[in-house]
Write a protein that holds these residues in place. Structure first.
Motif, PDB file in Angstrom:
ATOM      1  N   GLY A  56      40.449  45.807  51.106  1.00 32.64           N
ATOM      2  CA  GLY A  56      41.749  46.109  50.523  1.00 32.64           C
ATOM      3  C   GLY A  56      41.947  45.558  49.114  1.00 32.64           C
ATOM      4  N   VAL A  57      40.863  45.497  48.345  1.00 35.35           N
ATOM      5  CA  VAL A  57      40.962  44.942  46.988  1.00 35.35           C
ATOM      6  C   VAL A  57      40.090  45.701  45.997  1.00 35.35           C
ATOM      7  N   TYR A  58      40.493  45.597  44.736  1.00 28.01           N
ATOM      8  CA  TYR A  58      39.613  45.900  43.608  1.00 28.01           C
ATOM      9  C   TYR A  58      39.126  44.545  43.116  1.00 28.01           C
ATOM     10  N   THR A  59      37.872  44.479  42.674  1.00 28.85           N
ATOM     11  CA  THR A  59      37.354  43.230  42.122  1.00 28.85           C
ATOM     12  C   THR A  59      36.757  43.451  40.744  1.00 28.85           C
ATOM     13  N   VAL A  60      36.874  42.424  39.925  1.00 28.06           N
ATOM     14  CA  VAL A  60      36.162  42.312  38.657  1.00 28.06           C
ATOM     15  C   VAL A  60      35.628  40.886  38.616  1.00 28.06           C
ATOM     16  N   LEU A  95      41.148  39.709  41.544  1.00 27.85           N
ATOM     17  CA  LEU A  95      41.490  40.534  42.701  1.00 27.85           C
ATOM     18  C   LEU A  95      42.786  41.282  42.445  1.00 27.85           C
ATOM     19  N   HIS A  96      42.784  42.558  42.782  1.00 26.90           N
ATOM     20  CA  HIS A  96      43.982  43.385  42.662  1.00 26.90           C
ATOM     21  C   HIS A  96      44.091  44.232  43.935  1.00 26.90           C
ATOM     22  N   PRO A  97      45.310  44.464  44.433  1.00 30.24           N
ATOM     23  CA  PRO A  97      45.478  45.199  45.691  1.00 30.24           C
ATOM     24  C   PRO A  97      44.898  46.618  45.646  1.00 30.24           C
ATOM     25  N   LEU A  98      44.341  47.023  46.776  1.00 29.61           N
ATOM     26  CA  LEU A  98      43.862  48.385  46.987  1.00 29.61           C
ATOM     27  C   LEU A  98      44.388  48.824  48.344  1.00 29.61           C
ATOM     28  N   GLY A  99      45.320  49.743  48.351  1.00 32.96           N
ATOM     29  CA  GLY A  99      45.888  50.233  49.605  1.00 32.96           C
ATOM     30  C   GLY A  99      47.096  49.425  50.045  1.00 32.96           C
ATOM     31  N   GLU A 100      47.813  49.998  51.009  1.00 34.39           N
ATOM     32  CA  GLU A 100      49.066  49.400  51.476  1.00 34.39           C
ATOM     33  C   GLU A 100      48.871  48.138  52.301  1.00 34.39           C
ATOM     34  N   SER A 155      48.393  42.163  48.216  1.00 32.96           N
ATOM     35  CA  SER A 155      49.778  42.619  48.001  1.00 32.96           C
ATOM     36  C   SER A 155      50.778  41.560  48.434  1.00 32.96           C
ATOM     37  N   GLY A 156      50.572  41.013  49.618  1.00 35.21           N
ATOM     38  CA  GLY A 156      51.468  39.971  50.118  1.00 35.21           C
ATOM     39  C   GLY A 156      51.446  38.733  49.241  1.00 35.21           C
TER      40      GLY A 156
END
Length: 173
Positions: free
Chosen positions: A80-84, A96-101, A106-107
């Protein structure tokens, strides 16, 4: 009286000097290479993960402003994340950035609008032995079994309440 004070000071100084010399030598070598009686060893810091509300802005900060080498943005839908990854020479930062609900990030970002440190990742030489040993010592894990992480290696997250408030990721080296 003054000579007695000087003798005490000199004696104390020589003891301090010896202790400093010994301490100087002992800090360069690890005190312990593994958990006593254990079949696994803790390794180096692999990365520090930072949750970011704006991946492009964060990537630009590290690449364009600070001059670091950064990876491409990679989606990891199973986590559930995008990574760089930001290369630092002796370790990495993982943005880390959210991917999906259902993203766990996200929380985190709802509670921390500007983002912030999410977890640390430390390498272990045998994740199966490490997890079994830690569970026997009442350290909770966030999943029943290790999962494959962003580097394609088995990882396990340890509960922050059992690790002094820090979310710890173990990754097999």
């Amino acid at each position: 009286m003054a000579s007695a004070v000087l003798k005490v000071a000199a004696a104390g100084f020589s003891r301090c000097s010896r202790a400093a010399i010994l301490r100087g030598h002992s800090t360069t070598a690890p005190l312990r290479r593994g958990v006593p009686g254990s079949l696994w060893k803790l390794g180096k810091l692999n990365h520090v993960a930072i949750a970011v509300p704006d991946m492009e802005k964060a990537t630009a900060l590290y690449r364009d402003v600070l001059g670091a080498t950064v990876s491409e943005k990679v989606p990891l839908p199973e986590h559930g994340v995008y990574t760089v990854f930001v290369e630092l020479g002796n370790t990495k930062l993982e943005l880390l950035h959210p991917l999906g609900e259902k993203s766990p990030i996200s929380g985190f970002l709802q509670k921390n609008k500007s983002g912030g440190m999410h977890h640390i990742c430390i390498e272990v030489d045998d994740i199966t032995a490490a997890v079994a040993d830690l569970k026997s010592k009442n350290i909770r894990t966030l999943s029943a079994e290790p999962q494959i992480g962003a580097h394609g290696k088995p990882v396990m997250f340890l509960h922050p309440k059992d690790c002094d408030g820090v979310l710890v990721e173990l990754e097999e080296a």
